[in-house]
Write an enzyme that holds these catalytic residues in place. Structure first.
Site, short mmCIF file in Angstrom:
data_model
loop_
_atom_site.label_atom_id
_atom_site.label_comp_id
_atom_site.label_asym_id
_atom_site.label_seq_id
_atom_site.Cartn_x
_atom_site.Cartn_y
_atom_site.Cartn_z
N HIS A 58 103.21 -4.79 128.26
CA HIS A 58 104.47 -5.50 128.50
C HIS A 58 105.64 -4.52 128.43
O HIS A 58 105.99 -4.04 127.36
CB HIS A 58 104.67 -6.61 127.46
CG HIS A 58 105.82 -7.50 127.79
ND1 HIS A 58 105.67 -8.84 128.07
CD2 HIS A 58 107.15 -7.25 127.91
CE1 HIS A 58 106.86 -9.36 128.35
NE2 HIS A 58 107.77 -8.41 128.26
N HIS A 60 109.53 -3.16 130.71
CA HIS A 60 110.54 -3.40 131.76
C HIS A 60 111.04 -2.04 132.26
O HIS A 60 112.02 -1.50 131.75
CB HIS A 60 111.70 -4.23 131.22
CG HIS A 60 111.30 -5.62 130.86
ND1 HIS A 60 111.43 -6.69 131.71
CD2 HIS A 60 110.71 -6.12 129.73
CE1 HIS A 60 110.96 -7.79 131.13
NE2 HIS A 60 110.52 -7.46 129.92
N GLN A 153 113.74 -13.23 136.23
CA GLN A 153 114.48 -13.11 134.96
C GLN A 153 115.48 -14.25 134.71
O GLN A 153 115.64 -14.72 133.60
CB GLN A 153 115.21 -11.75 134.94
CG GLN A 153 116.22 -11.56 133.84
CD GLN A 153 115.61 -11.19 132.51
OE1 GLN A 153 115.15 -10.08 132.30
NE2 GLN A 153 115.58 -12.14 131.58
N HIS A 211 106.68 -14.44 130.34
CA HIS A 211 107.49 -14.50 129.14
C HIS A 211 107.46 -15.97 128.73
O HIS A 211 107.86 -16.83 129.52
CB HIS A 211 108.93 -14.09 129.44
CG HIS A 211 109.12 -12.62 129.66
ND1 HIS A 211 108.56 -11.95 130.70
CD2 HIS A 211 109.82 -11.71 128.93
CE1 HIS A 211 108.91 -10.67 130.61
NE2 HIS A 211 109.67 -10.49 129.55
N GLU A 214 110.05 -17.35 124.18
CA GLU A 214 110.68 -16.24 123.44
C GLU A 214 111.95 -16.78 122.80
O GLU A 214 113.07 -16.51 123.23
CB GLU A 214 110.99 -15.07 124.37
CG GLU A 214 111.44 -13.82 123.61
CD GLU A 214 111.81 -12.66 124.51
OE1 GLU A 214 111.76 -12.81 125.74
OE2 GLU A 214 112.16 -11.58 123.97
N ASP A 310 107.64 -3.59 125.42
CA ASP A 310 108.74 -4.38 125.98
C ASP A 310 109.94 -3.55 126.43
O ASP A 310 110.29 -3.54 127.59
CB ASP A 310 109.17 -5.48 125.00
CG ASP A 310 109.91 -6.64 125.68
OD1 ASP A 310 110.07 -6.61 126.91
OD2 ASP A 310 110.32 -7.57 124.97
N TRP A 316 118.32 -4.65 125.54
CA TRP A 316 117.76 -5.43 124.44
C TRP A 316 117.38 -4.58 123.23
O TRP A 316 117.21 -5.10 122.14
CB TRP A 316 116.51 -6.19 124.92
CG TRP A 316 116.83 -7.18 126.00
CD1 TRP A 316 117.26 -8.46 125.81
CD2 TRP A 316 116.77 -6.98 127.42
NE1 TRP A 316 117.47 -9.06 127.04
CE2 TRP A 316 117.17 -8.18 128.03
CE3 TRP A 316 116.42 -5.90 128.24
CZ2 TRP A 316 117.24 -8.34 129.42
CZ3 TRP A 316 116.47 -6.05 129.61
CH2 TRP A 316 116.89 -7.26 130.19
ZN LIG Z 1 109.82 -8.67 128.37
#
Ligand SMILES: [Zn+2]
Length: 430
Positions: A58, A60, A153, A211, A214, A310, A316
């Site tokens: 996982h 991005h 997203q 996802h 979350e 991630d 993030w």
């Molecule tokens: Zn993610």
């Protein structure tokens, strides 16, 4: 002519066996006692851990290494991160995304991370991220397996053009179907998005990785719909739920019903401990929830669980080094996986278990497997998590792609050793 292209001599395998490994072409040709064999290149690994490569299920890649542009996430929440990414992706160019993603892949290779599943945002009419990462996938293919997930997203239904753009991304060659049901406008639309996306995957014969839930909201139960749709469409063993953080806060009775349903559907779970521990619990005062899903409980039900990274240096998460051992280290702590077999499991959760989730071909250290492996300055998997040590050599598909000299600390202490490595074997009992 030499018998092997590369011979890794005397390494300790993850199961504790000591063995030599010989490679020919892009495959492992032999594992065992290969004393007296010749090779084009010999790597001495006596006493060092030799593992199949790390796998990240996982990530991005479209957002990575963008930290600070156009600004920093002040609240530290998931939602501000999504808003910030919206600003960033509007101004990002394909070239710049390729550049950042390739830089991250260099980091990954140096850490022995040779397979990455990356979500790619499909909520962009120009599909810049998709174009960039398809290009990167081809570029890195000789040394790194990149698997791309079409990820709406801003919501498959919530974003006005997400449906069409997600389909376009799949048509362009993105190979996994993603989603974000907890970000849709309502629970009902969240459920509908799971259903629609699973149907797309079933029609096209693709894997699914959403996802899912979350959030700290215990009523975010899209994982239930994901398990149901997986069953209904015959997608068993092909679907993963990423994050599943709401499960941390769910009612225990409900979870006791949910886990067998997830197991029956052959779902895999991908918690992302570095990110979950910093993003979740932000709306709590005290006690403050950890927001990591129920890892040990899922494993007790036979559900495959893999640790994911991630984010690295993005809207993030401000830290990260492409080291899956950092991920395992954090996961071990937050999930309290401290028994010896649980600590070993944490290593498997960044190697073999993740390889299973990605359906990787030829993964492992057996004859006929891909000649991809990593030599670590550690004696065993648990020590690797404790030290997060140097990767002394990384071999990808039969080529040495990264090397690092052993780097002990030199000491200047009266009557003490001249150097220290911090490796440690327990003294034999008795
Ligand atoms: Zn993610």
């Amino acid at each position: 002519m030499a018998e092997f292209d590369i011979l890794i001599r005397g390494g300790t395998l993850t199961d504790g066996r000591v063995a030599d490994i010989g490679t020919r072409g892009d495959r492992i040709a032999a594992v065992g006692d290969l004393a007296g064999s010749t090779a084009g290149r010999v790597i001495e690994a006596a006493g060092d851990l030799v593992s199949p490569p790390f796998v990240d299920p996982h990530f991005h890649l479209d957002a990575t290494l963008s930290y600070g542009t156009p600004r920093i996430n002040a609240s530290g929440t998931l939602l501000e991160g999504i808003a910030l990414w919206g600003e960033l992706k509007a101004q990002a160019t394909v070239e710049e995304m390729v550049d950042r993603a390739l830089s991250y892949c260099d980091w990954a290779v140096s850490m022995g991370l040779l397979a990455i599943r990356s979500h790619v945002d499909t909520c962009d009419d120009a599909l810049k991220g998709v174009e960039a990462l398809l290009h990167v996938r081809d570029r890195v293919k000789p040394w790194l397996d990149l698997q791309l997930v079409a990820f709406p997203q801003d919501g498959f239904f919530r974003d006005p053009t997400a449906q069409a753009n997600t389909i376009r991304a799949l048509d362009m060659g993105v190979e996994v179907v993603g989603g974000i049901p907890h970000f849709e406008r309502s629970m009902e639309e969240g459920r509908a998005s799971v259903r629609a996306l699973c149907e797309i995957a079933a029609e096209r014969g693709l894997l699914v990785d959403m996802h899912c839930d979350e959030t700290d909201d215990p009523l975010s139960r899209h994982i239930e719909t994901l398990a149901f749709e997986t069953q209904r469409l015959g997608l068993q063993g092909r679907v993963a739920g990423s994050h599943l953080t709401s499960m941390h806060s769910m009612d225990n009775y409900y979870v006791s019903k949910l886990l067998p349903l997830m197991a029956e559907a052959g779902l895999a779970a991908i918690p992302n401990p570095l990110i979950n521990i910093v993003l979740q619990g932000r709306h709590d005062t005290y006690p403050k929830r950890r927001g990591l899903t129920r890892v040990k409980e899922m494993q007790a039900h036979g559900i495959t669980v893999g640790w994911g990274q991630d984010c690295v240096r993005d809207p993030w998460y401000s830290l990260g080094t492409a080291d899956m051992l950092d991920v395992a280290f954090m996961g071990l702590h937050v999930a309290q996986m401290t028994a010896p077999e649980e600590m070993r499991r944490c290593f498997e959760m960044v190697t073999v278990e993740n390889a299973r989730i990605l359906h990787l071909e030829g993964y492992g250290l057996h004859e006929g497997a891909l000649a991809s492996l990593v030599v670590l300055d550690a004696g065993d998997p648990v020590e690797a998590i404790r030290l997060r040590p140097d990767r002394l050599a990384v071999i990808a598909k039969g080529r040495v792609v990264a090397e690092k000299a052993r780097n002990d600390s030199r000491l200047a202490l009266d009557g003490r050793p001249a150097s220290v490595r911090r490796r440690h074997r327990p003294r034999a009992a008795g």
